[in-house]
Write a protein that holds these residues in place. Structure first.
Motif, short mmCIF file in Angstrom:
data_model
loop_
_atom_site.label_atom_id
_atom_site.label_comp_id
_atom_site.label_asym_id
_atom_site.label_seq_id
_atom_site.Cartn_x
_atom_site.Cartn_y
_atom_site.Cartn_z
N ALA A 14 1.53 -5.80 -8.16
CA ALA A 14 2.42 -6.92 -8.47
C ALA A 14 1.63 -8.00 -9.19
O ALA A 14 0.51 -8.34 -8.81
CB ALA A 14 3.02 -7.47 -7.18
N GLY A 15 2.22 -8.52 -10.25
CA GLY A 15 1.54 -9.52 -11.05
C GLY A 15 0.52 -8.95 -12.01
O GLY A 15 -0.14 -9.69 -12.74
N GLN A 16 0.41 -7.61 -12.04
CA GLN A 16 -0.55 -6.96 -12.93
C GLN A 16 0.10 -5.94 -13.86
O GLN A 16 -0.10 -6.00 -15.07
CB GLN A 16 -1.64 -6.26 -12.11
N ASP A 17 0.89 -5.03 -13.28
CA ASP A 17 1.44 -3.94 -14.10
C ASP A 17 2.70 -3.42 -13.42
O ASP A 17 2.62 -2.71 -12.41
CB ASP A 17 0.39 -2.83 -14.24
N ASN A 18 3.87 -3.76 -13.95
CA ASN A 18 5.13 -3.30 -13.38
C ASN A 18 5.24 -1.78 -13.38
O ASN A 18 5.72 -1.17 -12.42
CB ASN A 18 6.31 -3.89 -14.15
N ARG A 19 4.82 -1.16 -14.46
CA ARG A 19 4.94 0.29 -14.58
C ARG A 19 4.09 0.99 -13.54
O ARG A 19 4.54 1.94 -12.89
CB ARG A 19 4.52 0.73 -15.99
N GLN A 20 2.86 0.52 -13.35
CA GLN A 20 1.98 1.13 -12.36
C GLN A 20 2.52 0.92 -10.95
O GLN A 20 2.41 1.81 -10.10
CB GLN A 20 0.58 0.52 -12.47
N LEU A 21 3.12 -0.23 -10.70
CA LEU A 21 3.71 -0.48 -9.38
C LEU A 21 4.80 0.53 -9.07
O LEU A 21 4.85 1.08 -7.95
CB LEU A 21 4.26 -1.91 -9.34
N ILE A 22 5.67 0.79 -10.04
CA ILE A 22 6.75 1.75 -9.82
C ILE A 22 6.20 3.16 -9.59
O ILE A 22 6.67 3.90 -8.71
CB ILE A 22 7.72 1.75 -11.02
N GLU A 23 5.19 3.54 -10.36
CA GLU A 23 4.59 4.87 -10.19
C GLU A 23 3.99 5.03 -8.80
O GLU A 23 4.18 6.06 -8.14
CB GLU A 23 3.51 5.10 -11.26
N GLU A 24 3.26 4.00 -8.34
CA GLU A 24 2.66 4.06 -7.01
C GLU A 24 3.74 4.06 -5.93
O GLU A 24 3.60 4.74 -4.91
CB GLU A 24 1.73 2.86 -6.81
N LEU A 25 4.81 3.30 -6.15
CA LEU A 25 5.90 3.26 -5.19
C LEU A 25 6.57 4.63 -5.06
O LEU A 25 6.89 5.07 -3.94
CB LEU A 25 6.93 2.21 -5.60
N GLU A 26 6.77 5.30 -6.16
CA GLU A 26 7.39 6.62 -6.12
C GLU A 26 6.50 7.61 -5.37
O GLU A 26 7.00 8.40 -4.55
CB GLU A 26 7.66 7.11 -7.55
N ASP A 27 5.20 7.56 -5.63
CA ASP A 27 4.27 8.46 -4.91
C ASP A 27 4.27 8.16 -3.42
O ASP A 27 4.30 9.09 -2.59
CB ASP A 27 2.85 8.31 -5.47
N TRP A 28 4.22 6.89 -3.07
CA TRP A 28 4.21 6.50 -1.66
C TRP A 28 5.51 6.91 -0.97
O TRP A 28 5.50 7.41 0.16
CB TRP A 28 4.00 4.98 -1.56
N ALA A 29 6.63 6.73 -1.66
CA ALA A 29 7.93 7.10 -1.09
C ALA A 29 8.02 8.60 -0.83
O ALA A 29 8.58 9.03 0.19
CB ALA A 29 9.06 6.66 -2.03
N GLU A 30 7.46 9.40 -1.72
CA GLU A 30 7.46 10.85 -1.51
C GLU A 30 6.65 11.22 -0.26
O GLU A 30 7.05 12.09 0.51
CB GLU A 30 6.88 11.56 -2.74
N ASP A 31 5.52 10.55 -0.06
CA ASP A 31 4.71 10.80 1.13
C ASP A 31 5.47 10.43 2.40
O ASP A 31 5.43 11.16 3.40
CB ASP A 31 3.40 10.01 1.07
N VAL A 32 6.17 9.30 2.36
CA VAL A 32 6.95 8.87 3.52
C VAL A 32 8.06 9.87 3.83
O VAL A 32 8.31 10.22 4.99
CB VAL A 32 7.55 7.46 3.27
#
Length: 224
Positions: free
Chosen positions: A185-203
């Motif tokens: 957050a505050g750095q790269d919106n695209r990277q945040l979404i990519e990390e969120l998708e990966d984390w959500a898959e793990d959950v």
């Protein structure tokens, strides 16, 4: 990868920028736009959404030409790939022709000079340019556009959209949002979404495993 479907879904860094974009995403207010800011802030996504927001009820009246400035950077590219199509579409009212040029800073000075001429000669054609480096866009091009700066949204701005996204993916997360995601957050919106998708898959995988383990115990109780 997740991508917003409407301008209302885009997470802008502040309300003023969102209001400015929405203001110009209307046929009567639409003018040439120059979206600039760091990589990963959604400039290309917003450019595409602005174009498709203009005439949603009558998509046949809208035609898009998408150009990558890094691959069409010379004056010959402007004369062969952009200018002829613009001149043809000037003669087709009320048809709206929009040219989206991504990475416009990669175009040579000569190419930008030629583009300026096309913009002047084809007033009915609208341009949306995106760039990571505003200083590499020639001043005459800048002066012919409404400039819109786009920065990465901060953690507070992302809080609600992230939880809403998770909920739409079947995860009703009440705890603190993961640092592995929110660090962007505050750095790269695209990277945040990519990390969120990966984390959500793990959950989701963890939740699925928990459900598999619990199912036999529930069946045993029913058997008793």
């Amino acid at each position: 990868m997740y991508s917003p479907k409407t301008l209302g879904d885009v997470v802008f860094h502040d309300a003023e920028t969102k209001e400015l974009v929405l203001k110009h995403a209307k046929p009567n207010n639409f003018r040439n736009l120059l979206l600039y800011g760091p990589p990963g802030t959604g400039k290309t996504t917003v450019a595409n959404l602005i174009a498709t927001t203009i005439y949603p009820p009558q998509p046949t009246q809208l035609e898009l030409l998408k150009i990558n400035g890094s691959m069409n950077r010379s004056i010959d590219d402007v004369r062969k790939n952009i200018e002829p199509k613009c001149r043809v579409n000037v003669l087709r009212p009320p048809h709206l022709f929009i040219v989206i040029i991504n990475e416009a800073e990669r175009m040579t000075t000569e190419a930008q000079d030629a583009l300026r001429g096309v913009m002047d000669d084809c007033n009915d054609v609208k341009f949306i340019l995106t760039t990571n480096y505003l200083e590499k866009i020639e001043k005459p091009i800048q002066s012919r556009c409404q400039k819109v700066v786009m920065y990465p949204a901060d953690e507070q701005t992302w809080e609600k959209p992230v939880r809403n996204l998770l909920k739409s993916w079947g995860i009703d997360w009440k705890d603190e949002l993961p640092k592995c995601v929110m660090q962007y957050a505050g750095q790269d919106n695209r990277q945040l979404i990519e990390e969120l998708e990966d984390w959500a898959e793990d959950v989701k995988e963890e939740l699925a495993q928990i459900n598999v383990i619990e199912m036999p115990s529930k069946s045993k109780k029913k058997g008793k």
